[in-house]
Scaffold this motif. Structure first.
Motif, PDB file in Angstrom:
ATOM      1  N   PHE A 117       1.137  -1.290   0.334  1.00 30.04           N
ATOM      2  CA  PHE A 117       0.001   0.257  -0.172  1.00 30.04           C
ATOM      3  C   PHE A 117       1.070   1.227  -0.395  1.00 30.04           C
ATOM      4  O   PHE A 117       1.999   1.364   0.875  1.00 30.04           O
ATOM      5  N   TYR A 118       0.208   2.371  -0.625  1.00 32.74           N
ATOM      6  CA  TYR A 118       1.154   2.998  -0.771  1.00 32.74           C
ATOM      7  C   TYR A 118       0.382   4.871  -0.546  1.00 32.74           C
ATOM      8  O   TYR A 118      -0.494   4.242  -1.197  1.00 32.74           O
ATOM      9  N   ASN A 119       0.768   5.122   0.119  1.00 32.34           N
ATOM     10  CA  ASN A 119      -0.288   6.796  -0.103  1.00 32.34           C
ATOM     11  C   ASN A 119       0.624   8.120  -0.011  1.00 32.34           C
ATOM     12  O   ASN A 119       1.477   8.688   0.719  1.00 32.34           O
ATOM     13  N   ASN A 120      -0.134   8.616  -0.882  1.00 29.12           N
ATOM     14  CA  ASN A 120       0.526   9.717  -1.552  1.00 29.12           C
ATOM     15  C   ASN A 120       0.002  10.883  -0.901  1.00 29.12           C
ATOM     16  O   ASN A 120      -0.988  11.529  -1.475  1.00 29.12           O
ATOM     17  N   GLY A 121       0.230  11.682  -0.207  1.00 30.27           N
ATOM     18  CA  GLY A 121       0.132  12.863   0.686  1.00 30.27           C
ATOM     19  C   GLY A 121       0.553  14.375   0.336  1.00 30.27           C
ATOM     20  O   GLY A 121       0.341  15.545   0.842  1.00 30.27           O
ATOM     21  N   ASN A 122       1.443  14.538  -0.380  1.00 31.68           N
ATOM     22  CA  ASN A 122       2.237  15.015  -0.947  1.00 31.68           C
ATOM     23  C   ASN A 122       0.927  16.680  -1.167  1.00 31.68           C
ATOM     24  O   ASN A 122       0.196  16.396  -1.954  1.00 31.68           O
ATOM     25  N   TYR A 123       1.090  17.807  -0.065  1.00 34.22           N
ATOM     26  CA  TYR A 123       0.545  18.882   0.041  1.00 34.22           C
ATOM     27  C   TYR A 123      -0.947  18.709  -0.444  1.00 34.22           C
ATOM     28  O   TYR A 123      -1.746  19.514  -0.603  1.00 34.22           O
ATOM     29  N   GLY A 152       5.564  14.062   2.181  1.00 33.24           N
ATOM     30  CA  GLY A 152       5.751  15.530   1.432  1.00 33.24           C
ATOM     31  C   GLY A 152       5.590  16.897   1.884  1.00 33.24           C
ATOM     32  O   GLY A 152       6.187  16.726   3.691  1.00 33.24           O
ATOM     33  N   ASP A 153       4.715  17.283   1.733  1.00 31.99           N
ATOM     34  CA  ASP A 153       4.451  19.005   2.212  1.00 31.99           C
ATOM     35  C   ASP A 153       3.174  18.691   2.778  1.00 31.99           C
ATOM     36  O   ASP A 153       2.271  19.832   2.473  1.00 31.99           O
ATOM     37  N   GLY A 154       2.448  17.717   2.541  1.00 27.47           N
ATOM     38  CA  GLY A 154       0.885  17.666   2.948  1.00 27.47           C
ATOM     39  C   GLY A 154       0.874  16.672   4.619  1.00 27.47           C
ATOM     40  O   GLY A 154       1.709  17.095   5.690  1.00 27.47           O
ATOM     41  N   LEU A 155      -0.733  16.360   4.462  1.00 29.03           N
ATOM     42  CA  LEU A 155      -1.277  15.675   5.738  1.00 29.03           C
ATOM     43  C   LEU A 155      -1.473  14.307   6.019  1.00 29.03           C
ATOM     44  O   LEU A 155      -2.276  14.084   4.918  1.00 29.03           O
ATOM     45  N   ILE A 156      -0.754  13.591   6.670  1.00 27.12           N
ATOM     46  CA  ILE A 156      -1.654  12.473   6.064  1.00 27.12           C
ATOM     47  C   ILE A 156      -1.890  12.240   7.535  1.00 27.12           C
ATOM     48  O   ILE A 156      -0.955  11.946   8.452  1.00 27.12           O
ATOM     49  N   SER A 157      -3.257  10.683   8.278  1.00 21.96           N
ATOM     50  CA  SER A 157      -3.325  10.622   9.712  1.00 21.96           C
ATOM     51  C   SER A 157      -3.944   8.917   9.359  1.00 21.96           C
ATOM     52  O   SER A 157      -5.186   8.866   9.266  1.00 21.96           O
ATOM     53  N   PRO A 158      -3.442   7.893   8.853  1.00 26.28           N
ATOM     54  CA  PRO A 158      -3.857   7.193   9.230  1.00 26.28           C
ATOM     55  C   PRO A 158      -3.790   6.024  10.286  1.00 26.28           C
ATOM     56  O   PRO A 158      -3.855   6.647  11.481  1.00 26.28           O
ATOM     57  N   GLY A 184       5.797  18.739   5.923  1.00 24.15           N
ATOM     58  CA  GLY A 184       4.085  18.249   5.611  1.00 24.15           C
ATOM     59  C   GLY A 184       3.964  17.843   7.324  1.00 24.15           C
ATOM     60  O   GLY A 184       4.953  18.124   8.572  1.00 24.15           O
ATOM     61  N   SER A 185       2.690  16.983   8.200  1.00 23.58           N
ATOM     62  CA  SER A 185       2.700  16.437  10.032  1.00 23.58           C
ATOM     63  C   SER A 185       1.709  15.653   9.499  1.00 23.58           C
ATOM     64  O   SER A 185       0.890  14.886   8.243  1.00 23.58           O
ATOM     65  N   GLY A 186       1.467  14.699  10.192  1.00 25.38           N
ATOM     66  CA  GLY A 186       0.763  13.896  10.523  1.00 25.38           C
ATOM     67  C   GLY A 186       0.528  13.339  11.745  1.00 25.38           C
ATOM     68  O   GLY A 186       1.381  13.447  12.401  1.00 25.38           O
TER      69      GLY A 186
END
Length: 325
Positions: A117-123, A152-158, A184-186
């Motif tokens: 699984f790949y999550n792309n959350g850039n921006y 990246g420079d975005g937000l991911i919160s799995p 980014g942050s998460g």
């Protein structure tokens, strides 16, 4: 490609009533497979790069009750080098992609980044996939054998609940999960999970990240590392270990080398999960009662992928199965 708000359910035999009733399915008996082995059988060189692709989907996009296997994201660049099982793209200003994954098995997938699984959350404005009752085993990658989170420079919160990560292998970083980013942050939340036998660069490695902006909160989970300090050793962000953690105790899977990740009756993971927000059934639909077990399978679950010819289950410490008539 799975469009936004599409709901897909596996585990049916095809002989049920034409009136849809999800309670009639038996995931443990009716395996529903999404396979990347589209060319020469058992030759992954011609397998599909990504079995599933989602982009900018909501949490109403649901995949429930499937086995995803044989993806081979081995391209030199682009989407096709990441997420052999599933590539989830929430990148771009104001975008997000937050599918709901339930009762799914990811096995034998490869990706340069993110084997399963790949999550792309850039921006991304907030990519928030949820994994409940999922099994990730024998996936491989350069980085992130089971899951790769690209902040990246975005937000991911799995969010990961009652899931099992076992025997996944990365040749570089992230034996089970890898996170990477820049500005980014998460926040990753993990509850009632099992991490066992995951390796990166030939070393025990459950969670790894080169991203200081990520905080991982894990509780009521069994990990192979000896303590929380060891779990943090490969992570540049912060891993917070909450209540109910079990360190360095073998979960006693019934027969991991044969794909059986049910728990033995002596497993330390039995009844050690938190009931808060836990699913009421396990990966096969077996009812969880009281304090749930850690991982995807509840002890006492009779659904197994391997058949014991004489029905005695002598090795697995399960109740004896007898036949009459």
């Amino acid at each position: 490609v799975i469009p936004d708000s599409t709901k897909l359910y596996g585990g049916f035999s095809g002989l049920e009533s034409p009136t849809f009733n999800i309670d009639l399915r038996e995931i443990g008996l009716n395996e529903t497979i999404l396979s990347g082995d589209i060319g020469i059988p058992n030759d992954n060189s011609d397998n599909t790069y990504n079995i599933i692709y989602t982009q900018n989907v909501s949490d109403q996009t649901i995949l429930d009750g499937f086995t995803i296997t044989g993806g081979n994201a081995n391209a030199a660049s682009g989407v096709n080098l990441a997420g052999g099982g599933w590539h989830n793209d929430g990148s771009g200003l104001g975008n997000s992609s937050s599918p709901t994954i339930l009762n799914c098995t990811f096995s034998s997938n490869f990706g340069v980044n993110g084997g399963a699984f790949y999550n792309n959350g850039n921006y991304s404005n907030g990519t928030k996939p949820t994994y409940t009752n999922c099994l990730f085993f024998e996936n491989s990658a350069t980085n992130g054998a089971a899951i790769f989170n690209n902040y990246g420079d975005g937000l991911i919160s799995p969010t990961i609940r009652n899931s099992t990560f076992a025997n996944n292998i990365a040749t570089s970083q992230g034996g089970a999960i890898m996170s990477s980013g820049s500005d980014g942050s998460g926040m990753t939340l993990i509850e009632n999970a099992i991490f066992w036998g995951n390796v990166a660069n030939e070393t025990l490695n459950s969670y790894e990240g080169d991203f200081e902006g990520e905080t991982v909160t894990i509780d009521n989970s069994l990990v192979q590392e000896v303590n929380c300090i060891a779990l943090n050793a490969n992570h540049d962000g912060t891993i917070v270990c909450g209540a109910g953690m079990i360190y360095s105790q073998n979960p006693l899977f019934l027969y991991a080398t044969g794909g059986l990740f049910n728990l033995d009756c002596n497993s330390p993971a039995i009844n050690e999960g938190t009931p808060t927000d836990a699913p009421i059934k396990d990966i096969t639909g077996f009812l969880r009662t009281g304090n749930p077990d850690m991982g995807a399978y509840e002890f006492g679950n009779g659904f197994m992928n391997n058949t014991i010819a004489d029905g005695s289950n002598p090795t697995y410490n399960l109740p004896q199965i007898t036949a009459s008539g």
